[in-house]
Design an enzyme around this catalytic site. Sequence first.
Site, mmCIF file in Angstrom:
data_model
loop_
_atom_site.group_PDB
_atom_site.id
_atom_site.type_symbol
_atom_site.label_atom_id
_atom_site.label_comp_id
_atom_site.label_asym_id
_atom_site.label_seq_id
_atom_site.Cartn_x
_atom_site.Cartn_y
_atom_site.Cartn_z
ATOM 1 N N ALA A 1 47.807 40.046 35.838
ATOM 2 C CA ALA A 1 46.675 39.662 36.685
ATOM 3 C C ALA A 1 45.390 40.288 36.158
ATOM 4 C CB ALA A 1 46.919 40.103 38.126
ATOM 5 N N ASP A 2 44.285 39.689 36.573
ATOM 6 C CA ASP A 2 42.974 40.246 36.278
ATOM 7 C C ASP A 2 42.046 39.900 37.435
ATOM 8 O OD1 ASP A 2 41.517 41.577 33.844
ATOM 9 O OD2 ASP A 2 40.088 40.208 34.774
ATOM 10 N N THR A 3 41.207 40.842 37.814
ATOM 11 C CA THR A 3 40.303 40.649 38.956
ATOM 12 C C THR A 3 38.876 40.977 38.540
ATOM 13 O OG1 THR A 3 42.058 41.243 40.510
ATOM 14 C CG2 THR A 3 39.802 41.384 41.323
#
Length: 192
Positions: free
Chosen positions: A69-71
């Site tokens: 994931a990446d935010t």
Amino acid sequence: MKVILASKSPRRQELLGRLVDDFEIIESKFDENSIMFKGNPEEYVKELSKAKAEAVFHNEKSESIIISADTVVVHEGRVLGKPKNEEEAYSMLKALSGNTHKVYSGFCVLNTKNASAICDCCCTEVKFSKLTNEQIQKYIKSEEPFDKAGAYGIQGLGGVFVEGISGCYYNVMGLPINRLNNILSQYITTLI
């Protein structure tokens, strides 16, 4: 089938633990700076999360499901990643003060058995209260802002700045578990 979380984030580990009883943590060594933001935050975080999963996939020999994931926080068209220093944290928090911003989390579920990947993105709007300079400085001194996109953690001390949200709370923490659960259920039968 083995489940791997390609992240060292304690928040993502906690959230994935709500869905999967047993998983391994293998930090992705992908260089996030190698992908440039081209104006579309959804595509950007999906591309980053896929690249992180693929970096772990290249070293994984067993049949696995790799989750990455990446935010990012987006305010007035500008991506706010993790602040590098106190000045950058101050600038980010000052910009968010009294305003609404969007948090985008991209995630990828990669099946090593057939090298197939499903990538998705979730967006949540967050409204901040107006912050005083003293509040910002005190928060920076807590050192909480430095490993978080947009220089704050909704689940920590930074949560007191949040006036309201529209969308998934867990997305703001870095892993939209409802959407992830729906995708993982295609591969893992022991989910909630």
